[in-house]
Design a protein around this motif. Structure first.
Motif, PDB file in Angstrom:
ATOM      1  N   UNK A  12       0.829  -1.210   0.000  1.00 15.13           N
ATOM      2  CA  UNK A  12       0.000   0.000   0.000  1.00 15.13           C
ATOM      3  C   UNK A  12       0.861   1.257   0.000  1.00 15.13           C
ATOM      4  N   UNK A  14       3.935   1.625  -1.187  1.00 17.57           N
ATOM      5  CA  UNK A  14       4.599   1.797  -2.474  1.00 17.57           C
ATOM      6  C   UNK A  14       3.643   2.344  -3.542  1.00 17.57           C
ATOM      7  N   UNK A  15       2.432   1.790  -3.623  1.00 19.98           N
ATOM      8  CA  UNK A  15       1.505   2.238  -4.659  1.00 19.98           C
ATOM      9  C   UNK A  15       0.864   3.581  -4.275  1.00 19.98           C
ATOM     10  N   UNK A  17       2.360   6.092  -2.505  1.00 25.62           N
ATOM     11  CA  UNK A  17       3.322   7.181  -2.670  1.00 25.62           C
ATOM     12  C   UNK A  17       4.049   7.113  -4.013  1.00 25.62           C
ATOM     13  N   UNK A  18       3.621   6.187  -4.873  1.00 22.33           N
ATOM     14  CA  UNK A  18       4.299   5.978  -6.154  1.00 22.33           C
ATOM     15  C   UNK A  18       4.370   7.224  -7.030  1.00 22.33           C
TER      16      UNK A  18
END
Lengths: 84, 84
Positions: A12, A14-15, A17-18
């Protein structure tokens, strides 16, 4: 915390704050020509609908993650609309 | 089908297929300079970890959506690594 929860939180994060590095890059370079406007609009609308879904389901993690994503996505979309 | 389910499916479709137009644009133009490599790597790794999470939780929709996302994201990442 169990292993599944930790794995879910990492995914969660990573995606969610991607799009932060993409926003920073677009601010610095003022070049967004290679970004697909259709992709940015699909993701922006998709995230807004995820927020509605999270609200309807009273799913706080889903709601929170997508609210954060929306900030970076909106920022990137505005830069794309400004710089073309 | 209830309203929540329809809203969830629309949201999932938009974010799952969001990187398809970006892949097509990158294939056509061969220009990916404005894309953030850090963003693409974060999203690629994030999606892979979502797949592991979906597998561990036996969550088929989460697993399926992220497997589809992974195809477009990997394609975009390869084009970015090739074209810089």
């Amino acid at each position: 915390m169990n292993v599944e929860l930790i794995i879910g939180l990492v995914a969660a994060s990573l995606t969610t704050f991607g799009f932060l590095p993409q926003s920073i890059k677009a601010i610095r370079t003022k070049h967004t020509g290679d970004l697909s406007l259709i992709t940015l609009i699909m993701l922006e609308v998709g995230i807004i609908i995820w927020i509605i879904y999270g609200y309807l389901k009273s799913d706080i993690p889903l709601l929170a993650a997508n609210c954060i994503s929306l900030v970076f996505m909106t920022f990137t979309l505005i830069l794309k609309l400004r710089h073309g």
